[in-house]
Design an enzyme around this catalytic site. Sequence first.
Site, short mmCIF file in Angstrom:
data_model
loop_
_atom_site.label_atom_id
_atom_site.label_comp_id
_atom_site.label_asym_id
_atom_site.label_seq_id
_atom_site.Cartn_x
_atom_site.Cartn_y
_atom_site.Cartn_z
N ALA A 14 0.94 -1.20 0.08
CA ALA A 14 0.12 -0.02 -0.10
C ALA A 14 0.80 1.25 0.05
O ALA A 14 1.31 1.77 1.07
CB ALA A 14 -0.92 -0.08 1.18
N MET A 15 1.00 1.96 -1.25
CA MET A 15 1.97 2.81 -1.32
C MET A 15 1.16 4.36 -1.21
O MET A 15 0.29 4.71 -2.09
CB MET A 15 2.75 2.74 -2.61
CG MET A 15 3.36 1.64 -2.84
SD MET A 15 4.31 1.49 -4.21
CE MET A 15 5.56 2.73 -4.18
N ASP A 20 7.81 6.05 4.14
CA ASP A 20 7.56 4.95 4.75
C ASP A 20 7.11 3.69 4.23
O ASP A 20 7.68 2.64 3.91
CB ASP A 20 6.63 4.68 6.10
CG ASP A 20 6.95 5.98 7.07
OD1 ASP A 20 8.03 6.01 7.35
OD2 ASP A 20 5.89 6.39 7.69
N LEU A 40 -4.26 4.33 -3.22
CA LEU A 40 -5.64 4.57 -3.19
C LEU A 40 -5.74 6.31 -3.42
O LEU A 40 -5.29 7.02 -2.64
CB LEU A 40 -6.17 4.28 -2.07
CG LEU A 40 -5.99 2.61 -1.53
CD1 LEU A 40 -6.55 2.40 -0.34
CD2 LEU A 40 -6.37 1.64 -2.84
N CYS A 108 -10.75 4.55 8.52
CA CYS A 108 -9.91 4.36 7.25
C CYS A 108 -9.28 3.00 7.33
O CYS A 108 -9.53 2.11 6.38
CB CYS A 108 -9.34 5.59 6.86
SG CYS A 108 -8.24 5.39 5.23
N CYS A 204 -6.58 13.55 6.43
CA CYS A 204 -6.14 13.63 4.95
C CYS A 204 -7.22 14.56 4.12
O CYS A 204 -6.78 15.18 3.44
CB CYS A 204 -5.95 12.37 4.19
SG CYS A 204 -7.40 11.15 4.21
#
EC number: 2.8.1.13
Length: 365
Positions: A14-15, A20, A40, A108, A204
Amino acid sequence: MINLGAKQSTIVVAMSGGVDSSAVAAMLNEQGHNVIGITLQLYDHGMAVGKKNACCAGQDIYDAKMVANKLGIPHYVLDYESKFKESVIDNFVDSYLQGETPLPCVQCNKSVKFRDLIKTARELGADKLATGHYVRKINGDNGAELHTGLDPAKDQSYFLFTTTKEQLEYLRFPLGGLTKGETRKLASKFGLEVADKPDSQDICFIPDGNYKSVINKIRPNSSESGKIIHVNGFELGEHSGIINYTIGQRRGLGIAYNEPLYVVKIDPKDNIVYVGPESALNVQEFIIRDVNWLADEIKDNEKLEVAVKIRSTRPPRLAEISKLGDDKMKVKFLCKEKAVAPGQACVIYAGARVLGGGWITREIR
């Protein structure tokens, strides 16, 4: 170097576009795994606040793609905006309107990032899903356990308490034993331009911090004024809408009194904000709902001494927990704690291990 096993695996990473997850992708790629990067797209910030280049949109998607190109791994951008709005943003707004203090990052992780992304990873034939979270997965006698990250300054276990046992078996957290500084050094070693990219600090979908504007755009006319009442029963003034208040708040009350006053309770049904002295914030026990339990089953009449966190920034406090049916628990502090806020998470620990957690309800004493 952290190795996820000698056997080559297909691993979805998951980028987010940050240092990180980029370091995780580079590490696994170097180890010879078949790495697939997925980013995403969660939110069109222009819809609500007119901001660009916040988490999971704009520049971050570009950064993730550039990292994937440098590593020579496939990269996909998935449009999860509708899933994100339904599972996270609408929940956030409704929680505020119910007089709660929501925690959207947990929602989330629970829904979009783990439930939905794990489903996508499995559909791609991946053996594992890896993320850049600072937590550890340890294989115990009864299966996978969730533990705090070794770096207490970056530990994210509080935000992952909703992870199920089944999900935990599929997930990998390669950074759990590292510090942030070590992660940045790894990213520099791999020549990633995001090595010095600052961490995102805001929610976000509210990059400017003005959550009220998001609420008012999604639920117009939600800031209905009402009474401010002292816990001793007398009226002190008028509030500007319960969305503007949270438990423990002192500033911005707009009332004068002969001692400092704090928000101690919010009643959404009657649209009342209750205030009182600091001592009125003290809580001995409360109920949590929708409990996700990752340890051995607790018997109905059993009381367990544990440590609990009721805010991500607070240290754990000693408490006693007991079951109340299938998905509720009573939490009783050994020493009273201040400002326990409905809508926040209560995460339960035994040392470094996350035993489980749940959502704080209004049943507070």
